[in-house]
Write a protein that holds these residues in place. Structure first.
Motif, PDB file in Angstrom:
ATOM      1  N   ILE A 191       0.991  -1.318  -0.064  1.00 25.69           N
ATOM      2  CA  ILE A 191       0.145   0.108   0.028  1.00 25.69           C
ATOM      3  C   ILE A 191       0.851   1.113   0.062  1.00 25.69           C
ATOM      4  N   VAL A 192       1.995   1.170   0.684  1.00 24.64           N
ATOM      5  CA  VAL A 192       3.048   2.239   0.771  1.00 24.64           C
ATOM      6  C   VAL A 192       3.398   2.655  -0.607  1.00 24.64           C
ATOM      7  N   GLY A 193       3.794   1.488  -1.226  1.00 26.38           N
ATOM      8  CA  GLY A 193       4.392   1.562  -2.473  1.00 26.38           C
ATOM      9  C   GLY A 193       3.209   2.051  -3.525  1.00 26.38           C
ATOM     10  N   PHE A 194       2.084   1.608  -3.418  1.00 27.99           N
ATOM     11  CA  PHE A 194       0.828   2.194  -4.435  1.00 27.99           C
ATOM     12  C   PHE A 194       0.881   3.637  -4.244  1.00 27.99           C
ATOM     13  N   GLY A 195       0.933   4.083  -2.891  1.00 25.36           N
ATOM     14  CA  GLY A 195       0.829   5.661  -2.483  1.00 25.36           C
ATOM     15  C   GLY A 195       1.854   6.444  -3.222  1.00 25.36           C
ATOM     16  N   MET A 196       3.348   5.747  -3.103  1.00 19.71           N
ATOM     17  CA  MET A 196       4.228   6.702  -3.804  1.00 19.71           C
ATOM     18  C   MET A 196       4.111   6.536  -5.330  1.00 19.71           C
ATOM     19  N   ALA A 197       3.752   5.388  -5.884  1.00 15.18           N
ATOM     20  CA  ALA A 197       3.509   5.280  -7.183  1.00 15.18           C
ATOM     21  C   ALA A 197       2.628   6.308  -7.911  1.00 15.18           C
ATOM     22  N   CYS A 198       1.509   6.379  -7.025  1.00 17.68           N
ATOM     23  CA  CYS A 198       0.649   7.475  -7.614  1.00 17.68           C
ATOM     24  C   CYS A 198       0.976   8.891  -7.304  1.00 17.68           C
ATOM     25  N   GLN A 199       1.679   9.161  -6.460  1.00 25.22           N
ATOM     26  CA  GLN A 199       2.400  10.496  -6.135  1.00 25.22           C
ATOM     27  C   GLN A 199       3.311  10.746  -7.272  1.00 25.22           C
ATOM     28  N   LEU A 200       4.142   9.930  -7.704  1.00 21.41           N
ATOM     29  CA  LEU A 200       5.119  10.121  -8.673  1.00 21.41           C
ATOM     30  C   LEU A 200       4.335  10.373 -10.171  1.00 21.41           C
ATOM     31  N   ALA A 201       3.278   9.401 -10.330  1.00 18.19           N
ATOM     32  CA  ALA A 201       2.335   9.743 -11.521  1.00 18.19           C
ATOM     33  C   ALA A 201       1.978  10.929 -11.623  1.00 18.19           C
ATOM     34  N   GLY A 202       1.314  11.358 -10.397  1.00 14.33           N
ATOM     35  CA  GLY A 202       0.715  12.708 -10.460  1.00 14.33           C
ATOM     36  C   GLY A 202       1.850  13.979 -11.096  1.00 14.33           C
ATOM     37  N   GLN A 203       3.046  13.671 -10.348  1.00 17.99           N
ATOM     38  CA  GLN A 203       3.968  14.780 -10.528  1.00 17.99           C
ATOM     39  C   GLN A 203       4.546  14.487 -12.030  1.00 17.99           C
ATOM     40  N   GLU A 204       4.498  13.362 -12.591  1.00 18.65           N
ATOM     41  CA  GLU A 204       5.277  13.407 -13.981  1.00 18.65           C
ATOM     42  C   GLU A 204       4.442  12.741 -15.005  1.00 18.65           C
ATOM     43  N   ARG A 205       3.291  12.735 -14.909  1.00 17.02           N
ATOM     44  CA  ARG A 205       2.428  12.221 -15.762  1.00 17.02           C
ATOM     45  C   ARG A 205       2.428  13.024 -16.925  1.00 17.02           C
ATOM     46  N   GLU A 206       2.335  14.225 -17.019  1.00 20.16           N
ATOM     47  CA  GLU A 206       2.498  15.049 -18.263  1.00 20.16           C
ATOM     48  C   GLU A 206       3.682  14.880 -19.320  1.00 20.16           C
ATOM     49  N   ALA A 207       4.740  15.187 -18.624  1.00 15.73           N
ATOM     50  CA  ALA A 207       6.202  15.172 -19.087  1.00 15.73           C
ATOM     51  C   ALA A 207       6.387  13.550 -19.599  1.00 15.73           C
ATOM     52  N   GLU A 208       5.935  12.769 -18.778  1.00 11.36           N
ATOM     53  CA  GLU A 208       6.415  11.236 -19.095  1.00 11.36           C
ATOM     54  C   GLU A 208       5.460  10.781 -20.361  1.00 11.36           C
ATOM     55  N   ALA A 209       3.989  11.381 -20.363  1.00 10.24           N
ATOM     56  CA  ALA A 209       3.285  10.874 -21.484  1.00 10.24           C
ATOM     57  C   ALA A 209       3.711  11.490 -22.777  1.00 10.24           C
ATOM     58  N   ALA A 210       4.129  12.696 -22.774  1.00  5.76           N
ATOM     59  CA  ALA A 210       4.787  13.389 -23.892  1.00  5.76           C
ATOM     60  C   ALA A 210       5.956  12.695 -24.654  1.00  5.76           C
TER      61      ALA A 210
END
Ligand SMILES: *Cc1c(COP(=O)(O)O)cnc(C)c1O
Length: 404
Positions: free
Chosen positions: A247-266
């Motif tokens: 669960i702790v890992g899932f939380g961090m994965a979501c936080q990173l995805a939120g921060q990096e989603r746009e740049a990563e998708a591009a």
């Protein structure tokens, strides 16, 4: 560049090292049971679980209290569909879904037909998308729940979930959305889409396997019957000791995805387009399956006419991909997702799904382009059908050949 190359990120993703790092203490000193209320080990575990709940909720525009931890999206889909159906069975016994949904959705509904439920399975267009007007027309006074995924795991095709949410809300019907492939890749907001239930899993966005969540709307409140009897964890909706490190890992994965989603998708989109253009330049008779406009950046699902997908995968053993054939008890079945889009059995058997992700590099893409072009050429040289096509035989008149 290291071999083999991983291009199957719709099946699962590697754990991001930053995710692993925050998980480790919860295997070691902070190993407590999050429901132990009488000592610091339990308190620390509970605190970490609640922090993760807020991280996951933030990614989807929910409040933390609306999330129930599960073992993954298969469980979330079962809990959402069976749990809502069982609670609301006095309203009616009708469910609606789409032919291209994940098996965990289709089979959960199939299981309910044994208890007297009827299920409407809507078709998709050639582009893989659902026409919301078909959904509108399928609703009945006894319809309890509609389940439509956000992005498809085979084709990356994105469904018009905001239009669907508007229809279900107006019709007083619950809307469940399997958002596994979309979270962290494209915006998914439970308010904008008016979603009542949403299935999530950590291992498709660089978190660990075996941990997921179900979003359960509180306003207006969505009621479910829990599917797991036991200690009454997660407000009675899902008994079982929580997987704290997961669960702790899932939380961090979501936080990173939120921060990096746009740049990563591009970045991933550039790589996907590099792959698509490279293959199209070197391979004739190549077709992309599904909408290019409404599609996840990391997905390329293509059919190489006259080349068996399974043979292709053997020929490119250094590259991990999936084919559009599923192994059943005795034979290879063409993908039901591609079939539902009107792709012929031959072309479905010739399809390969490339799934690019956070750790895919341009160097890997270029290697894959070269390898695939060479292998398609080689495999076609061995195909009598391809020879006939090249010699101008009209294969559309040959029943067992693909018509394209
Ligand atoms: C992977 C996947 C699932 C299943 O999730 P698990 O956590 O592996 O059980 C469900 N739906 C979709 C769309 C998926 O891609």
């Amino acid at each position: 560049m290291k071999l083999p190359i991983y291009m199957d990120n719709h099946a699962t993703t590697p754990v991001d090292p930053r995710v692993l790092e925050v998980m480790l203490p919860y295997f070691l000193g902070d190993f407590g049971n999050a429901s132990s209320k009488s000592h610091a080990f339990g308190w620390r575990a509970e605190e970490a679980v609640e922090a993760a709940r807020a991280q996951v909720a933030a990614l989807i525009g929910a409040s933390a209290r609306e999330l129930v931890w599960t073992s993954g999206a298969t469980e979330s889909n079962n809990l959402a569909i069976k749990g809502a159906a069982q609670f609301h069975k006095l309203k009616g016994r009708h469910l609606v879904t789409v032919a291209t949904e994940h098996k965990a959705v289709l089979d959960s509904m199939q299981a309910l037909t044994r208890d007297g439920w009827s299920v409407t399975v809507l078709p998709v267009g050639r582009d893989g998308r659902l026409d919301p007007a078909l959904l509108q027309a399928a609703l009945r006074p006894d319809t309890v729940l509609v389940s439509v995924m956000h992005a498809n795991n085979e084709t990356g095709v994105i469904q018009p979930i905001e239009a669907i949410g508007a229809i279900t809300r107006a019709g007083g019907v619950l809307f469940h959305c399997d958002a596994v492939q979309s979270i962290g890749k494209i915006p998914f907001d439970v308010e904008k889409a008016q979603v009542d239930l949403a299935s999530l899993t950590a291992h498709k966005l660089y978190g660990p396997k075996g941990v997921g969540a179900l979003y359960v709307r509180r306003k207006p409140r969505v009621r479910l019957i829990g599917q797991m009897d036991g200690g009454g964890h997660e407000r009675g909706l899902r008994s079982g000791t929580l997987n704290v490190p997961g669960i702790v890992g899932f939380g961090m994965a979501c936080q990173l995805a939120g921060q990096e989603r746009e740049a990563e998708a591009a970045r991933v989109l550039q790589l996907r387009e590099r792959l698509r253009r490279g293959l199209e330049a070197g391979v004739e008779l190549l077709t992309v399956n599904g909408s290019m406009e409404h599609r996840l950046a990391g997905n390329l699902n293509v059919s190489f006419a006259y080349v068996e997908g399974e043979a292709m995968m053997m020929a490119i053993k250094d590259v991990a991909v999936s084919s559009g054939s599923a192994c059943t008890s005795a034979s290879l079945e063409p993908s039901y997702v591609l079939r539902a889009m009107g792709v012929s059995d031959d072309l479905a058997h010739s399809s390969i799904r490339f799934g690019l992700g956070r750790f895919t590099t341009a160097e890997e893409v270029d290697f894959v382009i070269g390898l695939v072009i060479a292998k398609v050429k080689k495999l076609r040289e061995m195909s009598p059908l391809y020879e006939m096509a090249r010699d101008g035989v009209d294969l559309s008149r040959v029943e067992w050949a693909n018509p394209h």
